[in-house]
Structure formats: structure tokens, C-alpha cells
Scaffold this active site. Structure first.
Site, short mmCIF file in Angstrom:
data_model
loop_
_atom_site.label_atom_id
_atom_site.label_comp_id
_atom_site.label_asym_id
_atom_site.label_seq_id
_atom_site.Cartn_x
_atom_site.Cartn_y
_atom_site.Cartn_z
N TRP A 80 -10.18 6.56 8.60
CA TRP A 80 -10.34 5.21 8.05
C TRP A 80 -10.36 4.15 9.15
CZ3 TRP A 80 -6.34 8.53 6.57
CH2 TRP A 80 -5.13 8.34 7.24
N ARG A 81 -10.31 4.59 10.40
CA ARG A 81 -10.39 3.64 11.52
C ARG A 81 -11.85 3.48 11.94
NH1 ARG A 81 -5.41 4.35 14.34
NH2 ARG A 81 -3.88 3.32 13.00
N GLU A 108 -5.36 2.69 2.46
CA GLU A 108 -4.19 1.80 2.42
C GLU A 108 -3.27 2.14 1.25
OE1 GLU A 108 -2.92 -0.35 4.46
OE2 GLU A 108 -4.50 0.15 5.87
N LEU A 140 1.53 13.29 -4.10
CA LEU A 140 1.73 12.06 -3.34
C LEU A 140 2.84 11.20 -3.93
CD1 LEU A 140 -1.84 10.76 -2.42
CD2 LEU A 140 0.02 11.20 -0.85
N TYR A 165 -0.46 -7.67 1.18
CA TYR A 165 -0.62 -6.80 2.34
C TYR A 165 -1.96 -6.05 2.27
CZ TYR A 165 -0.25 -2.75 5.29
OH TYR A 165 -0.53 -1.78 6.22
N ASP A 209 3.31 -4.90 7.83
CA ASP A 209 4.02 -3.82 7.14
C ASP A 209 5.33 -3.53 7.89
OD1 ASP A 209 3.30 -2.47 9.42
OD2 ASP A 209 2.45 -0.74 8.38
#
Ligand code: SF4
Length: 379
Positions: free
Chosen positions: A44-45, A57, A100, A140, A158
Site C-alpha cells: 500500500w506504499r 488503513e 482480524l 485519522y 497515530d
């Protein structure tokens, strides 16, 4: 790199940060240099797809990167875009989330994907307030999506960022208060390299995660060591300060795995949790819940126990106590199997239970405790 420190900022936070103001002009440059060398390679970068950033996220909200990575890849492979997620069945979404925990995250993702499809023609909104208005997206996450995808200058703060800034500036303000959050967000905003907001925010998070870690920050190789007030005071472990007002409550859960019929063709019973909460719409075995621990004699006196199980039912203790910690509750779970040659439930079966072939149980989304039990049975 240019920094513009506002007058308002000075007047509000002068007392706190003045000893370390010298760091402002070169902070972002140093941070981004560190990030270029040290960042992890994560899927995800370096992308600007707001959908994938959003999913990552949400997964990472309560999950470590190492564990979240596998779930992220699996989730994106099955639901590659907003449309596929919006059109999926909720049960399929929950199944891909299984393990999760904090399932409201998956339900909110699903709900928000439907909103994007219906109200934004399936196109992810590229405006902060519109993103913030989606279900399950707080300040956030909205800041993360808009800065990572479109470089909008919203600071992302965060736990990693709180810790790093609290130490660097030796901030005594508790991070878990409204005032503390506001202060740290403003500080991060002042430090931000706004033309590179997305990268700056990612670097801040990564720095807290890899360098200024909770218990073992390696200050000897830290690029900010010469300016770190906590280090200078030999008080790194004292930051961040927390108010910690969260009260936890103990609960005792007794689950009954009913095994009806012969092996290979056995059936069991599940109930869908319909009440609002983190496990809403997940399945579990018949459960007796108590605020105090119950021994087997006490359990057998309860109304549920007596209405579910006939006299000839045989009980076997499988898991004595499995502790499960949630943000406001600690659950101590006990699992029994229930068997009988002639069926175990009184008929008619209570309307809120479903009877399923035991070998189809993996088609039902279950919460962490149930998953723990089921895995213990196959290993
Ligand atoms: S010197 Fe240590 S405590 Fe200070 S910012 Fe660096 S890693 Fe964190």
C-alpha cells in the site's frame, strides 16, 4: 525545505516546544532522508489508489503490519475495487475478515463501499469532508487517505507519531485526551513538509514503528538524537504520557459445541449474534454468558442450560479458560462438547439457532474465540 511556523502556534504551544524550536527548519528533510533508506516495502506504499489505501488503513487500525499484510493481499485479491466490495454479500466480506477481529471495521467498509457506489457513482470521493463522512472513517483515516492518495496536507497522527513527537519534544500532555490529540496534530501539521504531505505522513508513522519504538528505541543511531529532549533528560521510557481512564470489565463465556449424530455425518448448532457490537452478524456455538465465573454445577442450574440440554446429554470440557482481551472487556471463555446418542436438543430447536452439517462450519464467519476453538480441534 521551507517552514512557516504560525504566530498562533507560537502563542499556544510556546511554553512546551520552545526548547526544541531549532529542530523545525530541518526536521522534515532529515525525516524524509531517513525514510528513503529505512522504509519497508509494503503493497500500500507508493500507490495513489484511495480504495487500496483505505483498506490497508482499516486493516492496520488494530493489527500489526506483519499479520495485516496477508489479510490485505487476500482481501484485495477477492475485492479489488469499490464495486466488487459494494456488490459482495456481507457473509463473504466477514469471512475474508475472519481472524482480524473488530468486525465492525469490515461491516463499515462494506457499508461505505455501497455509499460510494450509490452516492458517488462508484468513484472514491477526493475531498476530505466527503471521505470523512463515509461510515467508519474518522479523522485519522480521512487524513491518511487524502494525504497518501492526493498529497493533501492533513497530518496523520497515530500511536507511532504520538510516541515519536512526545519524546522528541518531551511533551507531558497525555496523548489519550482530546486536548492531547489536538496538540499533537497541530504540532505534526507545523512540522509537515506540505508539498510532500503523503510521504511525510508515511515517514512519521514508519519512524515510530521502526526507530522510535515503544520499548526498544535505538537512540544511538537515531538521526534526531542530538535534539531529542526525552533522551537528553534520560527519560525516554516516560513518554508518551497517558491518562488511561479506560475501565475494563471481566466476562465469562461458556460455549457448547453440540455434536449430534455419527462422525462424518454429524451436525452442530450455531447462533448468529444479532445484537449491536463488535461481533454482530458472526456465528457462534450456544453460549451462556456470566459476569462471574461459574462452575459446572452452577452452569447446569441456569435457565438456558436446562432448556437446551436433555438429562442424558454428556459434557466434556475441551478448553478450560481462553483469555481474550478487548478494549473494554476481558473475556474468559470455556468450551464444552455436548454429545448424546439420541440427539441433544429438546425439540423444537430454539428459533435463533441453526442446525448445520459439522463439516460446513468453515462457511460461516466466526469471531476470534470460535476460530481459536475450531483450530484447536483440527490441529
Ligand atoms: S533519540 Fe530515541 S527517543 Fe528520541 S526520537 Fe530518537 S529514537 Fe526516539
Amino acid at each position: 525545505m521551507l517552514f512557516f511556523v504560525t504566530e498562533k502556534f507560537y502563542s499556544t504551544f510556546f511554553c512546551i516546544f520552545v526548547p526544541n524550536m531549532k529542530i523545525f527548519p530541518f526536521f522534515a528533510q532529515k525525516l524524509l532522508e531517513w525514510y528513503q533508506i529505512s522504509q519497508r516495502n509494503l503493497p500500500w506504499r507508493g500507490i495513489n489508489d484511495p480504495y487500496k489505501i483505505w483498506v490497508s488503513e482499516i486493516i492496520l487500525q488494530q493489527t500489526q503490519v506483519k499479520q495485516g499484510l496477508e489479510y490485505y493481499n487476500r482481501f484485495i485479491a477477492r475485492f479489488p475495487d469499490v464495486k466488487s466490495l459494494a456488490e459482495a454479500d456481507e457473509q463473504a466480506v466477514l469471512l475474508h475478515w475472519q481472524g482480524l477481529g473488530y468486525y465492525s471495521r469490515a461491516r463499515n467498509l462494506h457499508f461505505a463501499a455501497k455509499t460510494i457506489l450509490q452516492e458517488h457513482n462508484g468513484v472514491f470521493p477526493n475531498e476530505y469532508q466527503a471521505v470523512r463522512n463515509l461510515k467508519g472513517i474518522g479523522e485519522y483515516t480521512a487524513a491518511a487517505i487524502t494525504s497518501f492518495a492526493w498529497n493533501m496536507p492533513y497530518p496523520v497522527v497515530d500511536g507511532n507519531v504520538f510516541r515519536f513527537l512526545a519524546r522528541l519534544f518531551a511533551v507531558d500532555e497525555p496523548v489519550d485526551t482530546g486536548r492531547g490529540k489536538k496538540l499533537f496534530t497541530q504540532l505534526a501539521g507545523e512540522l509537515m513538509d506540505k508539498p510532500h504531505a503523503g510521504q511525510f505522513n508515511q515517514a512519521m508513522i514508519e519512524f515510530g514503528a521502526l526507530q522510535c519504538t515503544p520499548t526498544t528505541p535505538d537512540c544511538s543511531i537515531c538521526p534526531f538524537a542530538g535534539h531529542c529532549l526525552a533522551l537528553a533528560q534520560n527519560a525516554v521510557a516516560n513518554y508518551p504520557v497517558k491518562q488511561n481512564k479506560t475501565q475494563t470489565k471481566n466476562l465469562y463465556f461458556y460455549y457448547f459445541h453440540i455434536i449430534e449424530g455419527i462422525a462424518g455425518q454429524a451436525h452442530t448448532y450455531l447462533k448468529k449474534r444479532t445484537e449491536k457490537g463488535i461481533w454482530q452478524n458472526l456465528f457462534e456455538f450456544p453460549l451462556i454468558e456470566s459476569e462471574t465465573p461459574l462452575n459446572f454445577d452452577e452452569l447446569s442450574q441456569t435457565e438456558s442450560f436446562q432448556s437446551w440440554f436433555p438429562q442424558n446429554a454428556q459434557f466434556k470440557l475441551i478448553i478450560d479458560t481462553k483469555k481474550h482481551v478487548l478494549s473494554h472487556r476481558v473475556i474468559y471463555a470455556t468450551f464444552y462438547t455436548v454429545t448424546s446418542r439420541r440427539g441433544v436438543l429438546h425439540t423444537p430447536i430454539p428459533p435463533n439457532f441453526i442446525k448445520i452439517p459439522s463439516n460446513e462450519i468453515d462457511q460461516y464467519p466466526v469471531h476470534r474465540l470460535m476460530q481459536y476453538y475450531l483450530e484447536s480441534q483440527t490441529s
